[in-house]
Design a protein around this motif. Structure first.
Motif, PDB file in Angstrom:
ATOM      1  N   ASN A   1      -4.739  12.032  -1.836  1.00  0.00           N
ATOM      2  CA  ASN A   1      -6.162  12.306  -1.646  1.00  0.00           C
ATOM      3  C   ASN A   1      -6.730  13.111  -2.800  1.00  0.00           C
ATOM      4  O   ASN A   1      -6.075  14.020  -3.314  1.00  0.00           O
ATOM      5  CB  ASN A   1      -6.351  13.059  -0.324  1.00  0.00           C
TER       6      ASN A   1
ATOM      7  N   TYR B   1       2.609  -1.495   4.414  1.00  0.00           N
ATOM      8  CA  TYR B   1       1.952  -0.191   4.308  1.00  0.00           C
ATOM      9  C   TYR B   1       3.025   0.877   4.404  1.00  0.00           C
ATOM     10  O   TYR B   1       3.668   1.014   5.447  1.00  0.00           O
ATOM     11  CB  TYR B   1       0.960  -0.003   5.451  1.00  0.00           C
TER      12      TYR B   1
ATOM     13  N   PHE C   1      -2.182   2.195  12.322  1.00  0.00           N
ATOM     14  CA  PHE C   1      -1.970   0.866  11.751  1.00  0.00           C
ATOM     15  C   PHE C   1      -1.810  -0.206  12.833  1.00  0.00           C
ATOM     16  O   PHE C   1      -2.320  -1.316  12.683  1.00  0.00           O
ATOM     17  CB  PHE C   1      -0.796   0.876  10.773  1.00  0.00           C
TER      18      PHE C   1
ATOM     19  N   VAL D   1       3.427   4.402   4.791  1.00  0.00           N
ATOM     20  CA  VAL D   1       2.673   5.604   5.171  1.00  0.00           C
ATOM     21  C   VAL D   1       3.458   6.320   6.275  1.00  0.00           C
ATOM     22  O   VAL D   1       4.085   5.658   7.106  1.00  0.00           O
ATOM     23  CB  VAL D   1       1.260   5.234   5.702  1.00  0.00           C
TER      24      VAL D   1
ATOM     25  N   HIS E   1       3.623  12.089   0.415  1.00  0.00           N
ATOM     26  CA  HIS E   1       3.268  11.179  -0.680  1.00  0.00           C
ATOM     27  C   HIS E   1       4.472  10.918  -1.574  1.00  0.00           C
ATOM     28  O   HIS E   1       4.591   9.844  -2.157  1.00  0.00           O
ATOM     29  CB  HIS E   1       2.103  11.743  -1.489  1.00  0.00           C
TER      30      HIS E   1
ATOM     31  N   ASP F   1       0.878  -1.174   0.000  1.00  0.00           N
ATOM     32  CA  ASP F   1       0.000   0.000   0.000  1.00  0.00           C
ATOM     33  C   ASP F   1       0.913   1.220   0.000  1.00  0.00           C
ATOM     34  O   ASP F   1       1.637   1.445   0.957  1.00  0.00           O
ATOM     35  CB  ASP F   1      -0.850  -0.081   1.283  1.00  0.00           C
TER      36      ASP F   1
ATOM     37  N   TYR G   1     -12.006   6.144   8.524  1.00  0.00           N
ATOM     38  CA  TYR G   1     -10.710   5.652   8.040  1.00  0.00           C
ATOM     39  C   TYR G   1     -10.382   4.246   8.574  1.00  0.00           C
ATOM     40  O   TYR G   1      -9.908   3.391   7.832  1.00  0.00           O
ATOM     41  CB  TYR G   1      -9.662   6.673   8.518  1.00  0.00           C
TER      42      TYR G   1
ATOM     43  N   ASP H   1      -9.945   0.733   6.491  1.00  0.00           N
ATOM     44  CA  ASP H   1      -8.716  -0.059   6.480  1.00  0.00           C
ATOM     45  C   ASP H   1      -8.959  -1.508   6.904  1.00  0.00           C
ATOM     46  O   ASP H   1      -8.278  -2.419   6.433  1.00  0.00           O
ATOM     47  CB  ASP H   1      -7.628   0.609   7.346  1.00  0.00           C
TER      48      ASP H   1
ATOM     49  N   SER I   1      -0.936   6.628  -2.327  1.00  0.00           N
ATOM     50  CA  SER I   1      -2.205   6.912  -1.656  1.00  0.00           C
ATOM     51  C   SER I   1      -2.499   8.382  -1.356  1.00  0.00           C
ATOM     52  O   SER I   1      -2.764   8.755  -0.214  1.00  0.00           O
ATOM     53  CB  SER I   1      -2.293   6.095  -0.350  1.00  0.00           C
TER      54      SER I   1
ATOM     55  N   GLN J   1       1.109   7.974  11.312  1.00  0.00           N
ATOM     56  CA  GLN J   1      -0.021   7.037  11.291  1.00  0.00           C
ATOM     57  C   GLN J   1       0.324   5.683  11.924  1.00  0.00           C
ATOM     58  O   GLN J   1      -0.452   4.729  11.821  1.00  0.00           O
ATOM     59  CB  GLN J   1      -0.538   6.869   9.863  1.00  0.00           C
TER      60      GLN J   1
ATOM     61  N   HIS K   1      -4.127   3.312  -2.320  1.00  0.00           N
ATOM     62  CA  HIS K   1      -5.328   3.508  -1.480  1.00  0.00           C
ATOM     63  C   HIS K   1      -5.678   5.001  -1.464  1.00  0.00           C
ATOM     64  O   HIS K   1      -5.555   5.675  -0.442  1.00  0.00           O
ATOM     65  CB  HIS K   1      -4.973   2.997  -0.077  1.00  0.00           C
TER      66      HIS K   1
HETATM   67  N1  ARG Z   1      -4.675   8.927   1.996  1.00  0.00           N
HETATM   68  C1  ARG Z   1      -3.938   8.794   3.221  1.00  0.00           C
HETATM   69  C2  ARG Z   1      -3.150  10.079   3.502  1.00  0.00           C
HETATM   70  O1  ARG Z   1      -2.874  10.836   2.610  1.00  0.00           O
HETATM   71  C3  ARG Z   1      -2.953   7.648   3.196  1.00  0.00           C
HETATM   72  C4  ARG Z   1      -3.560   6.284   3.061  1.00  0.00           C
HETATM   73  C5  ARG Z   1      -2.620   5.217   3.478  1.00  0.00           C
HETATM   74  N2  ARG Z   1      -3.126   3.888   3.300  1.00  0.00           N
HETATM   75  C6  ARG Z   1      -4.049   3.299   4.082  1.00  0.00           C
HETATM   76  N3  ARG Z   1      -4.401   2.083   3.810  1.00  0.00           N
HETATM   77  N4  ARG Z   1      -4.603   3.921   5.072  1.00  0.00           N
HETATM   78  O2  ARG Z   1      -2.790  10.295   4.651  1.00  0.00           O
END
Ligand code: ARG
Length: 544
Positions: free
Chosen positions: A118, A323, A333, A325, A127, A113, A301, A305, A116, A329, A153
C-alpha cells in the motif's frame, strides 16, 4: 516429451485400465516405484489381488524400461527401472536440465496477483510472503511455457489519500523529498489528526472528492506519494531479487473509471440490489452481502476487485487467475469470485484461486512484531537475516523458510536456524550446489570431464539418477497444485542423495569411464540444483 514416471504410468494404465497411481518405493528392495493397482482392481472385481497382479505383470509391456516386474506382499507390483534407462535419462538432464519441465497440454495465460503493498506504508511481513511466493509461481509457470502476467495490485487509491493530501498541505512539506519511511510517518500523523479533529476530517473528505474529480494540484501530490512509495518498493524488490518491475504495476487506481460501470451493470441486471442505501449483492452461503457501493456513494475494495477480474479476463485474456494474499482475506476472495461468477465476469473456463498463507511468528511463538507492537517491516527482516550471513545466503534462507513448509502454515522467523548450512535450509542447498561445483572445477583443472552418464553400478549412483528423472514431474506438480514445498522437499532429497553418493563413490579418485560417468552425474545434479533453486527465486553461487 513424456517424463519417465508418466511413461511408466501410461504403460501400466494401458493394461490395468485405471490410473496406477505410481508411488516412489518406500524401500530400496521394493524397486523404484510401486503400485497398488492390482489390489484396487481385485477389490472391484471380487477376485484375488495376487492373481490380478500376476495377470497384469504378464501383460504390461515395460521390458524396454524396467527390470522384470515383481509382485510383493498382498499384491503390490514393484517396478525397477533398468540402469541403462536411468543413465540415458540422467544424460538427457545433463544436456538440457529444463527439458522435462515444459508443461504437457495447452499453455495458459495466467494472471498472478502478488506483492500488492500500500502507498505511503512500508511493506510488512505479509507482503514479504506474498512477494516471495508469487515470484516463485511466476518462475515455475513461465518455465512450464505458460504466459504469466504478474499484477501488482498496489493500494494507490481510496479515502486515505484525502487525509494524506490535507496533511501535506497543512505542513507545507515537499513530498518528492520524502522517502518511504518518512511517508509512513506522514500517514500516521494524518491518521492521528483525522481521529482528533472533526474539521480536519471534513477537509479530508472534501479532498477525496477533489481527487476523484481529477483536481490537478491534488493529483500531483497523490502522484508524488505514489512515486516516493514505488521508489521504496522497488528498492526492496531489488534487494529481494524478484522479477517484479513497474511494468507489472496495476494498482487500484487504474480501475477508478470502471467502478461506476461495474455497479451500474450489476444493478441493471438485477444482480445487485439497493439495501439500506448501499448497493449490495447477496450471495448464497455468505452471512453478509458483498458491498458494491456504500451508502455514502463510495466504492471500496470489493468493487475494485470485481473491476480487476473483469479487466483480467476481458482485456488480459487470463484463463487462470492466482491471488497470493494472506489467509485473513480468504473470505473476501471467495465472495468476489462468487459475485464474479454470478455476473459472468468469471466464465466457467477460467479458474480463480486464492492462495493464502500463514503468519510469520517471532521466537516467542506470537505474531512477529516490533518491541513497540507494530508490524515488522520487510527491510528489518532482511537486515536481521543479513546480520547472520552474506546477502545472497541470507536471502536464500528467508525465501526457503517461506516456501519449504506448507504455505498455509505459520512459521517462526529464526534467523540463526534459517541461515544454517545444515538441515533443511536454503543455504544447505546452496552449499550442496557449491560443493558439486568445486569437484567439477577440480576435475576440469586436472583435465577431466564427463559428458554422459554411462555407468550406474552403485545404488547411491542409481538413487541420484532416479531423482534426476523426477525433476520435471515435481515442477509440474508445483505448477498445478501451487505448493512450492514439493520442489523444496525434492531438492533437499536430491542434495542428500548427492552427498551419500560422494561418501560411497569416489569421483575424482575413480578412473576411466567410471570417473567420467560420475562427473557427468555430478554435473547433471549441479544443474538441477541450480535450476530448481532458480525456480524458487534463490541464487546458486558457484562458491561458498
Ligand atoms: N493491498 C492489499 C493489502 O495490503 C492487498 C491486495 C491484494 N490483491 C487484491 N487484488 N485485492 O492487504
Amino acid at each position: 516429451m513424456l517424463s519417465l514416471p508418466s511413461l511408466l504410468s501410461e504403460r501400466v494404465q494401458a493394461v490395468a485400465g485405471i490410473d496406477p497411481e505410481l508411488r516412489p518405493a518406500t524401500r530400496p528392495q521394493f524397486g523404484h516405484y510401486q503400485t497398488n493397482v492390482a489390489l484396487r482392481l481385485a477389490n472391484a472385481e471380487g477376485t484375488k489381488p495376487r492373481d490380478v497382479a500376476a495377470r497384469l505383470v504378464e501383460q504390461i509391456d515395460l521390458g524396454d524400461l524396467c527390470e522384470p516386474l515383481e509382485i510383493a506382499g498382498p499384491g503390490f507390483i514393484n517396478l525397477r527401472i533398468r540402469t541403462d534407462v536411468l543413465a540415458r535419462v540422467a544424460t538427457q538432464v545433463l544436456t538440457e536440465p529444463s527439458s522435462g519441465i515444459s508443461a504437457a497440454g495447452q499453455p495458459r495465460t495466467v494472471v498472478i496477483d502478488y506483492s500488492s503493498p500500500n502507498v505511503a506504508k512500508q511493506m510488512h511481513v505479509g507482503h514479504l510472503r506474498s512477494t516471495i511466493i508469487g515470484d516463485c509461481f511466476t518462475r515455475v509457470l513461465r518455465a512450464q511455457g505458460h504466459t504469466v502476467i504478474p499484477q501488482n495490485h498496489i493500494g494507490d487509491w481510496g479515502r486515505q489519500f484525502g487525509m494524506l493530501v490535507e496533511q501535506i498541505l497543512e505542513e507545507g512539506i515537499d513530498v518528492a523529498a520524502l522517502d518511504l519511511p518518512a511517508a509512513e510517518e506522514l500517514y500516521q500523523r494524518a491518521n492521528g489528526h483525522l481521529q482528533s479533529s472533526e474539521e480536519f476530517a471534513d477537509r479530508a473528505r472534501e479532498r477525496v472528492v477533489m481527487l476523484q474529480a481529477g483536481d490537478a494540484a491534488t493529483r500531483t501530490l497523490w502522484q508524488q506519494l505514489i512515486d516516493v512509495s514505488l521508489a521504496g518498493f522497488n528498492a526492496t524488490y531489488k534487494r529481494m531479487n524478484v522479477l517484479l518491475t513497474n511494468a507489472d504495476l496495476a494498482g487500484e487506481s487504474i480501475y477508478n473509471d470502471d467502478l461506476a460501470v461495474v455497479a451500474a451493470d450489476l444493478e441493471d441486471r438485477g444482480i445487485a440490489v439497493v439495501d439500506g442505501g448501499a448497493l449490495v449483492v447477496f450471495v448464497e452461503g455468505f452471512t453478509a452481502p458483498a458491498i458494491i457501493r456504500n451508502a455514502a456513494g463510495g466504492f471500496g475494495y470489493t468493487c475494485t476487485d470485481l473491476a480487476a477480474v473483469r479487466h483480467r479476463v476481458g482485456d488480459l485474456h487470463a484463463d487462470r487467475m492466482i491471488y497470493v494474499v494472506g489467509a485473513p482475506q480468504a473470505h473476501h476472495f471467495e465472495q468476489v469470485f462468487a459475485v464474479a461468477r454470478l455476473a459472468g465476469y468469471l466464465p466457467d473456463g477460467v479458474s480463480a484461486e486464492h492462495v493464502g498463507f500463514g503468519q510469520v511468528l517471532g521466537a516467542d511463538g506470537k505474531k512477529f512484531s516490533t518491541r513497540e507492537g507494530t508490524a515488522v517491516t520487510l527491510n528489518s527482516l532482511l537486515d536481521a537475516a543479513e546480520s547472520e550471513a552474506a546477502p545472497a545466503i541470507a536471502l536464500a534462507a528467508i525465501k526457503y523458510a517461506d516456501l519449504s513448509s506448507g504455505l498455509q502454515k505459520d512459521y517462526t522467523f529464526d534467523a540463526e536456524r534459517m541461515v544454517a548450512t545444515t538441515g533443511d535450509t536454503g543455504p544447505y542447498l546452496q552449499y550442496a550446489h557449491a560443493r558439486a561445483n568445486q569437484i567439477l572445477r577440480k576435475a576440469e583443472a586436472e583435465g577431466f570431464a564427463g559428458d554422459a552418464v554411462t555407468v550406474l553400478a552403485e545404488p547411491a549412483e542409481q538413487q541420484v539418477a532416479l531423482l534426476l528423472s523426477r525433476f520435471g514431474e515435481v515442477v509440474a506438480a508445483v505448477g498445478e497444485t501451487l505448493q512450492p514445498h514439493r520442489l523444496c522437499g525434492y531438492l533437499y532429497e536430491l542434495a542428500g542423495a548427492l552427498s551419500s553418493f560422494y561418501e560411497q563413490c569416489p569421483v575424482l579418485k575413480s578412473e576411466g569411464e567410471v570417473r567420467s560417468s560420475r562427473l557427468a552425474l555430478c554435473e547433471a545434479t549441479r544443474k538441477v540444483l541450480a535450476t530448481g533453486l532458480d525456480l524458487l527465486g534463490i541464487e546458486a553461487p558457484e562458491r561458498m
